[in-house]
Design a protein around this motif. Structure first.
Motif, PDB file in Angstrom:
ATOM      1  N   GLU A  31      30.391 -14.294  -1.004  1.00  0.00           N
ATOM      2  CA  GLU A  31      29.166 -14.944  -0.527  1.00  0.00           C
ATOM      3  C   GLU A  31      28.940 -16.225  -1.319  1.00  0.00           C
ATOM      4  O   GLU A  31      28.676 -17.271  -0.775  1.00  0.00           O
ATOM      5  N   GLY A  32      29.026 -16.134  -2.653  1.00  0.00           N
ATOM      6  CA  GLY A  32      28.899 -17.290  -3.516  1.00  0.00           C
ATOM      7  C   GLY A  32      27.466 -17.729  -3.707  1.00  0.00           C
ATOM      8  O   GLY A  32      26.723 -17.871  -2.749  1.00  0.00           O
ATOM      9  N   THR A  33      27.091 -17.857  -5.000  1.00  0.00           N
ATOM     10  CA  THR A  33      25.754 -18.343  -5.314  1.00  0.00           C
ATOM     11  C   THR A  33      25.872 -19.435  -6.370  1.00  0.00           C
ATOM     12  O   THR A  33      26.829 -19.477  -7.144  1.00  0.00           O
ATOM     13  N   ALA A  34      24.830 -20.306  -6.411  1.00  0.00           N
ATOM     14  CA  ALA A  34      24.745 -21.351  -7.416  1.00  0.00           C
ATOM     15  C   ALA A  34      23.305 -21.439  -7.892  1.00  0.00           C
ATOM     16  O   ALA A  34      22.370 -21.034  -7.163  1.00  0.00           O
ATOM     17  N   VAL A  35      23.105 -21.956  -9.064  1.00  0.00           N
ATOM     18  CA  VAL A  35      21.769 -22.093  -9.625  1.00  0.00           C
ATOM     19  C   VAL A  35      21.477 -23.569  -9.828  1.00  0.00           C
ATOM     20  O   VAL A  35      22.271 -24.281 -10.457  1.00  0.00           O
ATOM     21  N   TYR A  36      20.351 -24.015  -9.289  1.00  0.00           N
ATOM     22  CA  TYR A  36      19.925 -25.398  -9.502  1.00  0.00           C
ATOM     23  C   TYR A  36      18.450 -25.372  -9.917  1.00  0.00           C
ATOM     24  O   TYR A  36      17.591 -24.906  -9.155  1.00  0.00           O
ATOM     25  N   LYS A  37      18.167 -25.847 -11.109  1.00  0.00           N
ATOM     26  CA  LYS A  37      16.813 -25.843 -11.677  1.00  0.00           C
ATOM     27  C   LYS A  37      16.176 -24.460 -11.535  1.00  0.00           C
ATOM     28  O   LYS A  37      15.078 -24.298 -11.014  1.00  0.00           O
ATOM     29  N   GLU A  38      16.949 -23.451 -12.012  1.00  0.00           N
ATOM     30  CA  GLU A  38      16.529 -22.055 -12.088  1.00  0.00           C
ATOM     31  C   GLU A  38      16.331 -21.409 -10.703  1.00  0.00           C
ATOM     32  O   GLU A  38      15.870 -20.267 -10.608  1.00  0.00           O
ATOM     33  N   LYS A  39      16.698 -22.109  -9.640  1.00  0.00           N
ATOM     34  CA  LYS A  39      16.622 -21.533  -8.291  1.00  0.00           C
ATOM     35  C   LYS A  39      18.008 -21.134  -7.841  1.00  0.00           C
ATOM     36  O   LYS A  39      18.953 -21.914  -7.929  1.00  0.00           O
ATOM     37  N   GLU A  40      18.140 -19.854  -7.363  1.00  0.00           N
ATOM     38  CA  GLU A  40      19.436 -19.346  -6.895  1.00  0.00           C
ATOM     39  C   GLU A  40      19.640 -19.762  -5.445  1.00  0.00           C
ATOM     40  O   GLU A  40      18.770 -19.576  -4.603  1.00  0.00           O
ATOM     41  N   ILE A  41      20.816 -20.310  -5.192  1.00  0.00           N
ATOM     42  CA  ILE A  41      21.134 -20.819  -3.861  1.00  0.00           C
ATOM     43  C   ILE A  41      22.352 -20.082  -3.327  1.00  0.00           C
ATOM     44  O   ILE A  41      23.386 -19.993  -4.012  1.00  0.00           O
ATOM     45  N   CYS A  42      22.236 -19.520  -2.092  1.00  0.00           N
ATOM     46  CA  CYS A  42      23.367 -18.834  -1.454  1.00  0.00           C
ATOM     47  C   CYS A  42      24.222 -19.891  -0.762  1.00  0.00           C
ATOM     48  O   CYS A  42      23.768 -20.560   0.192  1.00  0.00           O
ATOM     49  N   LEU A  43      25.418 -20.046  -1.239  1.00  0.00           N
ATOM     50  CA  LEU A  43      26.284 -21.128  -0.765  1.00  0.00           C
ATOM     51  C   LEU A  43      26.758 -20.915   0.664  1.00  0.00           C
ATOM     52  O   LEU A  43      26.997 -21.881   1.398  1.00  0.00           O
ATOM     53  N   LYS A  44      26.916 -19.644   1.105  1.00  0.00           N
ATOM     54  CA  LYS A  44      27.422 -19.360   2.447  1.00  0.00           C
ATOM     55  C   LYS A  44      26.404 -19.761   3.524  1.00  0.00           C
ATOM     56  O   LYS A  44      26.744 -19.896   4.689  1.00  0.00           O
ATOM     57  N   ARG A  45      25.123 -19.887   3.105  1.00  0.00           N
ATOM     58  CA  ARG A  45      24.103 -20.270   4.069  1.00  0.00           C
ATOM     59  C   ARG A  45      24.009 -21.784   4.271  1.00  0.00           C
ATOM     60  O   ARG A  45      23.296 -22.277   5.132  1.00  0.00           O
ATOM     61  N   LEU A  46      24.724 -22.511   3.411  1.00  0.00           N
ATOM     62  CA  LEU A  46      24.720 -23.969   3.560  1.00  0.00           C
ATOM     63  C   LEU A  46      25.466 -24.374   4.818  1.00  0.00           C
ATOM     64  O   LEU A  46      26.481 -23.759   5.196  1.00  0.00           O
ATOM     65  N   ARG A  47      24.962 -25.414   5.461  1.00  0.00           N
ATOM     66  CA  ARG A  47      25.625 -25.919   6.668  1.00  0.00           C
ATOM     67  C   ARG A  47      26.987 -26.479   6.288  1.00  0.00           C
ATOM     68  O   ARG A  47      27.136 -27.168   5.286  1.00  0.00           O
ATOM     69  N   ILE A  48      28.004 -26.128   7.093  1.00  0.00           N
ATOM     70  CA  ILE A  48      29.348 -26.645   6.844  1.00  0.00           C
ATOM     71  C   ILE A  48      29.405 -28.092   7.302  1.00  0.00           C
ATOM     72  O   ILE A  48      29.065 -28.412   8.438  1.00  0.00           O
ATOM     73  N   GLY A  49      29.802 -28.958   6.368  1.00  0.00           N
ATOM     74  CA  GLY A  49      29.886 -30.370   6.693  1.00  0.00           C
ATOM     75  C   GLY A  49      31.318 -30.875   6.611  1.00  0.00           C
ATOM     76  O   GLY A  49      32.286 -30.105   6.686  1.00  0.00           O
ATOM     77  N   LYS A  50      31.401 -32.161   6.452  1.00  0.00           N
ATOM     78  CA  LYS A  50      32.705 -32.809   6.351  1.00  0.00           C
ATOM     79  C   LYS A  50      32.830 -33.446   4.961  1.00  0.00           C
ATOM     80  O   LYS A  50      31.847 -33.877   4.366  1.00  0.00           O
ATOM     81  N   ARG A  51      34.076 -33.480   4.483  1.00  0.00           N
ATOM     82  CA  ARG A  51      34.334 -34.148   3.213  1.00  0.00           C
ATOM     83  C   ARG A  51      33.928 -35.616   3.325  1.00  0.00           C
ATOM     84  O   ARG A  51      33.980 -36.206   4.388  1.00  0.00           O
ATOM     85  N   ASP A  52      33.538 -36.183   2.190  1.00  0.00           N
ATOM     86  CA  ASP A  52      33.139 -37.591   2.117  1.00  0.00           C
ATOM     87  C   ASP A  52      31.835 -37.867   2.863  1.00  0.00           C
ATOM     88  O   ASP A  52      31.650 -38.923   3.450  1.00  0.00           O
ATOM     89  N   THR A  53      30.947 -36.858   2.865  1.00  0.00           N
ATOM     90  CA  THR A  53      29.594 -37.084   3.354  1.00  0.00           C
ATOM     91  C   THR A  53      28.625 -36.838   2.211  1.00  0.00           C
ATOM     92  O   THR A  53      29.019 -36.392   1.125  1.00  0.00           O
ATOM     93  N   LYS A  54      27.325 -37.080   2.482  1.00  0.00           N
ATOM     94  CA  LYS A  54      26.352 -37.028   1.386  1.00  0.00           C
ATOM     95  C   LYS A  54      25.965 -35.602   1.036  1.00  0.00           C
ATOM     96  O   LYS A  54      25.584 -35.297  -0.095  1.00  0.00           O
ATOM     97  N   GLY A  55      26.009 -34.659   2.004  1.00  0.00           N
ATOM     98  CA  GLY A  55      25.622 -33.287   1.742  1.00  0.00           C
ATOM     99  C   GLY A  55      24.131 -33.057   1.958  1.00  0.00           C
ATOM    100  O   GLY A  55      23.411 -33.906   2.486  1.00  0.00           O
TER     101      GLY A  55
END
Length: 748
Positions: free
Chosen positions: A719-743
């Motif tokens: 599933e994969g998780t990341a922490v940004y400013k003490e907030k846990e983010i589920c990486l699998k829920r992120l929209r799939i984009g293209k390389r060389d974009t802003k995100g």
């Protein structure tokens, strides 16, 4: 003002500097660092020996404090500091450095193991017998020129009248400006034989000379192993001599053996003995010489004895070859026979050295026998005058009694002037007028004592006159006949060889190259451990298993690898450092280990570790490189299998650094995270394969002052998780984009 301007010299600054530097260089070369080819001595050595001679510190007289010798030499002849004079004095007294010591030292003059001499206020010295007789013996016979000393208050010899080729016998070492001299010592007897052979036959070939001088003869003994190279070295005056220590294998009870080193190479003198022992200990620690169980230095005044105890059934000869290959037990002596000749430095061949020595000996002999001849001629003149005076002694007495002054007597004896002298008869006056003594004869007659008129004394005078005539004939023959002079020189050399010659100590031979067969280590699995302070070690797998919890908590990097493998260390500067696993200390779990900085070129102060992995796994992997500026690339792991200890693992743009390196095996997607909270998820296959020398492609478009902070690697099951400013983010829920974009910007 006008006169001041007239004294100003206008010239190019570089010309002044060049001239000044050349003057300085020549001063160092001629006046300090290099020996004179005639006596083989540097100025400080020559002045010290001459000062001892002047002070009367002879071989048959009591020792004198070295401080007195050093002070007197410095005050009269060598104003360059007391340390240089004392060091020269000490070296001339050390038997292990000089084949023929010139000074007889009393007290602590240092040891072969590098111990320094005691202070000059404690030690004492005097001349050796050979120095007094062979180096200083004829100074009173006007054989060399004397020059004013530095303040022109004393006279010192330009060169000492040395009868042997001291440049060859004692060798010489010195560093000048832009040049260096390094002449090995030789055996006195062999050198004398070569000189005699060249005097007898000036056309003698180099090969024939080598029959007399086999090669160097070092005070420490040892073995010269490249005999075939010596003719070329002696022909050119330059080259490299390979020398080995003398090694014996002693049999012990129970089938054990030990290696005993009884002679060392000349280059191992001093602190290098300690370095040799450390090198052997290092070979044991790194398991290259694991059959050595104990090292001991049993050297004493009797000689060198370094003992290496071996395990049972150890291959002693193979270990000896290892010592020759990996330590200074086999070393190289660089030969550069440079000396001052006719006021300028010149590299000498063996023939040149001997020719210059022979020329010098003939010059010394010419001046010596000319001085002796003049003395004998003066004696002859006086003796003839006294003999003649004895025949007319009554007349001389009559002249003395009838004269009013000594001047009147002298005038009569020399010129036959009889005016004012009272004679008993005209006949006496007539005989007196016929007298024609020389001035020296007249003076001798006036100084003659009455007892000389005794019959036996007259007889002794006649015998002395005969001896003087024989000496004159002999000296004239020596001066006028080359063969006679050569015979005298050869006879003197033979006497020196007979009294002071010693057996050869160094063996000269051709030896095969030392071949060491390294035993292949048994390949086993070990665990590499490195803590957060960078201390690394390897332990047995079973040891790790027993201490797994403590090992994982105390160490930052824990890798299982083979003991024949390499460890790859990738850093943020884009470098790859490689460490051989056998070089990492292997031991107990609680051993501290060794800083990784000491095992490779990694500098903990300048770079940070990004990835540590063993080479075998790196070779079978595909590595993703991600940098702070968002550059990505995939590289085949086989590219990192190199022989160099440090390489550039990737190319970085200015101001960039590596953020993440990981194996892409099983990875389907990547999630890039920036410092400002942008996340970009895309398929891993979008990152192209590149060579390690490439920069890569852009993975994410970064805003101003934003940088890539982390890379998250996602496989199918994660599933994969990341922490940004003490907030846990589920990486699998992120929209799939293209390389060389802003995100996507994460809202906190």
């Amino acid at each position: 003002m006008e006169s001041l301007e007239q004294n100003i010299i206008r010239t190019e600054y570089s010309d002044v500097m060049q001239k000044s530097y050349i003057d300085y260089a020549m001063s160092v070369i001629v006046s300090r660092a290099l020996p004179d080819i005639r006596d083989g001595l540097k100025p400080v050595q020559r002045r010290t020996l001459y000062d001892m001679y002047e002070l009367g510190i002879r071989y048959d007289r009591p020792y004198r404090k070295c401080a007195r010798i050093v002070g007197d030499t410095m005050g009269k002849y060598h104003p360059h500091g007391d340390s240089s004079i004392y060091e020269a004095l000490v070296v001339m007294a050390q038997e292990f450095k000089k084949g023929l010591p010139l000074v007889d030292g009393h007290g602590n003059f240092g040891s072969i193991e590098g111990d320094g001499a005691a202070a000059m206020r404690y030690t004492e010295a005097r001349l050796q017998k050979i120095t007094q007789e062979t180096f200083l013996g004829d100074l009173d016979k006007n054989v060399v020129d004397f020059l004013p000393n530095f303040d022109e208050t004393e006279k010192e010899p330009e060169v000492l009248p040395v009868r042997i080729p001291n440049f060859l016998v004692n060798g010489s070492e010195g560093i000048a400006v832009g040049m260096v001299t390094s002449a090995p010592p030789h055996n006195l007897g062999e050198v004398v034989d070569a000189v005699q052979a060249m005097i007898k036959n000036s056309k003698i070939t180099d090969e024939e000379l080598m029959q007399y001088i086999q090669g160097p003869d070092f005070p420490t003994g040892g073995i010269v192993v490249n005999k075939d190279d010596l003719p070329q070295i002696y022909k050119t005056g330059t080259g490299k001599i390979k020398i080995r220590g003398k090694v014996e294998v002693e049999q012990l009870k129970g089938g054990k053996e030990r290696i005993v080193i009884t002679e060392i190479p000349y280059t191992m003198l001093g602190a290098n003995i300690g370095k040799f022992l450390n090198d052997v200990a290092s070979l044991v620690e790194t398991k290259k010489a694991s059959d050595i169980v104990d090292i001991s230095n049993q050297s004493s005044k009797e000689g060198i004895r370094i003992v290496l105890e071996l395990k049972k059934n150890a291959d002693a000869q193979n270990l000896i070859n290892l010592l020759y290959k990996k330590t200074r037990l086999e070393d190289t002596f660089s030969v550069n026979m440079l000396a001052v000749c006719d006021g300028k430095p010149e590299t000498m061949s063996l023939r040149n050295v001997l020719e210059h020595h022979i020329d010098f000996q003939f010059e010394l002999a010419t001046r010596k026998y000319r001085t002796l001849l003049n003395k004998e001629l003066s004696k002859k003149e006086i003796q003839e005058g006294l003999i003649k005076a004895c025949d007319v002694i009554d007349l001389i007495i009559e002249i003395l009694r009838g004269s009013k002054s000594q001047k009147q007597v002298k005038a009569c004896l020399i010129n036959g002037e009889t005016e004012g002298i009272k004679f008993k008869s005209k006949e006496s006056e007539k005989l007196a007028a016929a007298l024609r003594f020389t001035e020296a004869q007249a003076t001798a007659i006036l100084e003659m004592r009455l007892y000389k008129l005794i019959g036996l004394e007259i007889e002794a005078l006649m015998k002395e006159h005969e001896a003087t005539l024989k000496n004159i004939a002999r000296y004239e023959d020596i001066l006028n006949n080359y063969r006679s002079m050569a015979k005298v020189i050869i006879k003197e050399l033979e006497a020196v060889k007979k009294e002071y010659g010693t057996p050869r100590r160094t063996v000269i031979e051709n030896a095969a190259e030392a071949v060491y067969e390294e035993k292949k280590p048994v390949e086993t699995e070990v665990v590499f451990l490195m803590d957060r302070f960078g201390y690394a070690k390897t332990v047995d797998v079973s040891v790790y298993e027993r201490n797994r919890e403590a090992a994982d908590s105390e160490n930052k990097y824990v890798l299982t690898c083979m003991n024949t493998d390499k460890i790859c260390i990738f850093t943020d500067t884009g470098k790859q450092h490689t460490v051989k696993v056998p070089d990492v200390p292997y031991g107990k779990f609680r051993d501290k280990g060794t800083p990784i900085d000491n095992l490779c070129n990694y500098d903990s102060a300048q770079e940070k570790i990004v990835l540590v992995e063993c080479l075998q796994r790196v070779k079978g992997a595909v590595l993703l490189f991600a940098t702070a500026q968002g550059m990505l690339k995939q590289v085949e792991g086989s590219e990192f299998d190199v022989a160099k200890r440090t390489i550039a693992a990737t190319k970085l743009q200015e101001g960039d650094e590596v953020v993440s390196i990981a194996d892409m095996k099983g990875i389907e997607q990547l999630a890039l995270q920036t410092r400002q909270g942008f996340f970009l998820r895309f398929q891993a296959e979008e990152v192209p394969y590149k060579k390690k020398g490439a920069v890569g492609v852009r993975g994410i478009r970064l805003g101003e002052e934003d940088v890539l902070e982390a890379v998250h690697y996602l496989d199918a099951s994660c599933e994969g998780t990341a922490v940004y400013k003490e907030k846990e983010i589920c990486l699998k829920r992120l929209r799939i984009g293209k390389r060389d974009t802003k995100g996507t910007k994460t809202r906190v």
